[in-house]
Write an enzyme that holds these catalytic residues in place. Structure first.
Site, short mmCIF file in Angstrom:
data_model
loop_
_atom_site.label_atom_id
_atom_site.label_comp_id
_atom_site.label_asym_id
_atom_site.label_seq_id
_atom_site.Cartn_x
_atom_site.Cartn_y
_atom_site.Cartn_z
N PHE A 123 0.80 -1.22 0.00
CA PHE A 123 0.00 0.00 0.00
C PHE A 123 0.84 1.28 0.00
CE2 PHE A 123 -2.19 -3.14 2.94
CZ PHE A 123 -2.79 -3.84 1.89
N CYS A 124 2.00 1.25 -0.62
CA CYS A 124 2.91 2.40 -0.65
C CYS A 124 3.17 2.95 0.75
CB CYS A 124 2.38 3.48 -1.58
SG CYS A 124 2.41 3.00 -3.32
N ALA A 125 3.28 2.02 1.69
CA ALA A 125 3.62 2.38 3.08
C ALA A 125 4.50 1.26 3.62
CB ALA A 125 2.36 2.53 3.92
#
Length: 455
Positions: free
Chosen positions: A375-377
């Site tokens: 999740f781009c985290a």
């Protein structure tokens, strides 16, 4: 939020009409089903109201700010009216600027380009990459993931107290996690930042679609969000807040619209006088339809009433969390615990399942769209999953075959346009997949788990 055994449906409002609510998709097992869009945290479907407003304006589309014709003047009025609508939606203060951008990522990169020399930036490792990565020309202090809202404030206060030298500083923090959905103590973090002479920017990409956001009430210096998460089409975003750093910095893009006056010098060079308004950072022909669509979404959400929208979303959250809690193999990911207030974003892993495989089965066999991956985290997911921080990962699914261990999770997210049936189908599908397994064979293709149709 505690998990109860039952949730009473709120009588305050129904789901808002959105595009795609009647779209049907094929199932790999045969037949079709109405698509259950449960990936709002990535991109929420556009509100029907927004689409209708844009369609009504489209025949009157014209260039803005410099055209003498009727359509140009109409478009200019609409563009600047959209700016005022967004400022009101965000509770901006007198003197604050609203700059239209392409997205939250673009907004935060714009702010990063305006930082004063020697500015220090403080950002939690729990942030989305849009907040984590833009500060390339500043000294950045990455803060450890907190275990509670109170600990988040304490960690920030210690870091700010220890900073040397005491020059300009900026804190960047999310309002609601794009992984866990948990609300962050924005007002308290803003107070801590200001007490130590720092400024603060709020990443409201996941907060603004679910809760009212007031720059003045939260006492943040800037707020950034994206239209495509606020029920508007792709390609538009907002940076709103204090004007001084924006006015002092060189334009984000150099070109027409940002310049007030350009003249040749006798030595052959060019002298430029830049605008001091928001136009300074909006060079080129602006995305008028994007700005108008954001303003339309702001109006639609305000008229629907956030109290009603929040109450209904909490009902859906309770329904999902209660259902997942009945499956022992499911572990919901959280920083702050079950009682933490949150928006409709829930990430989880399923024991014995590769998350990409599970998400693929939800789509192919049930017509349910969720997200799997990091999740781009990445730092936050690695903290939550207890993995080696050196392990490689992608925003999408790592390349792992069904049944193999993978560094990723599953995220279900929903909002104002989600019907009850979609979350009920999702909970039922999770229980059925865990109990009975997938009904189809899957394989890895280009890093994605997909149904095997070769047989």
């Amino acid at each position: 939020m505690s998990v109860s055994t039952a949730a009473a449906a709120p009588s305050v409002c129904a789901s808002l009409p959105v595009l795609g609510r009647d779209v049907t998709v094929p199932l790999v097992t045969g037949g079709e089903v109405t698509y259950a869009a449960l990936d709002y945290a990535a991109s929420a479907p556009a509100l029907q109201r927004v689409w209708d407003d844009v369609a009504a304006y489209a025949p009157y589309y014209g260039s803005v700010h410099r055209g003498a014709g009727y359509l140009s003047q109409l478009s200019t009025d609409l563009f600047e009216s959209a700016r005022r609508t967004v400022a009101e939606f965000l509770g901006c203060r007198d003197g604050d600027q609203v700059v239209f951008t392409r997205s939250t990522t673009d907004s935060l990169n714009l702010l990063a380009a305006t930082l004063p020399d020697g500015c220090q930036v403080f950002v939690f490792e729990t942030e989305h990459h849009a907040s984590l990565l833009p500060w390339r020309n500043a000294h950045v202090t990455y803060l450890d993931a907190p275990g509670s809202p109170r600990q988040a404030v304490e960690i920030l206060e210690r870091a700010l107290a220890d900073r040397e030298p005491h020059g300009p500083a900026l804190v960047c923090v999310t309002g609601a996690s794009n992984v866990t959905g948990e609300l962050w103590p924005v007002r308290e973090l803003a107070a801590a930042a200001h007490a130590h002479g720092a400024r603060i920017v709020l990443d409201a990409a996941q907060l603004a679609p679910h809760h009212p956001v007031s720059v003045a009430d939260l006492d943040v210096d800037w707020v950034a969000f994206s239209g495509h998460k606020l029920y508007a089409p792709f390609g538009s975003g907002v940076l709103a807040g204090r004007a001084d750093w924006l006015r002092a910095a060189d334009p984000y893009l150099a070109g027409g619209g940002a310049s007030r006056k350009v003249a040749r010098r006798t030595d052959g060079g060019v002298d430029v006088e830049w605008h001091e308004s928001a136009a300074r950072h909006e060079a080129g022909s602006p995305n008028v339809i994007g700005a108008y669509s954001i303003a339309s979404a702001c109006t639609a959400l305000t008229e629907a009433g956030f109290d009603s929208l929040v109450a209904r979303e909490q009902y859906l959250i309770e329904k999902v969390r209660t259902g997942l809690a009945e499956v022992p193999e499911v572990r919901i990911l959280s920083l702050f615990g079950d009682d933490a207030p949150r928006v409709g974003v829930i990430s989880f892993v399923v024991e014995g399942w590769n998350s990409s495989h599970f998400a693929a089965a939800l789509s192919a066999e049930y017509g349910i769209g969720v997200r799997d991956g990091l999740f781009c985290a990445h730092p936050l997911l690695r903290t939550l999953l207890g993995s080696d921080p050196q392990t490689q990962g992608e925003c999408g699914a790592p390349e792992a075959a069904p049944g193999e261990k993978s560094l990723n999770a599953i995220r279900v997210s929903f909002g104002a346009g989600t019907p009850d049936e979609h979350v009920e189908r999702f909970v039922g599908a999770v229980k059925e997949l865990v109990q009975d397994g997938a009904r189809w064979n899957y394989r890895t293709e280009d890093g994605r788990c997909v149904p095997d149709t070769s047989a």
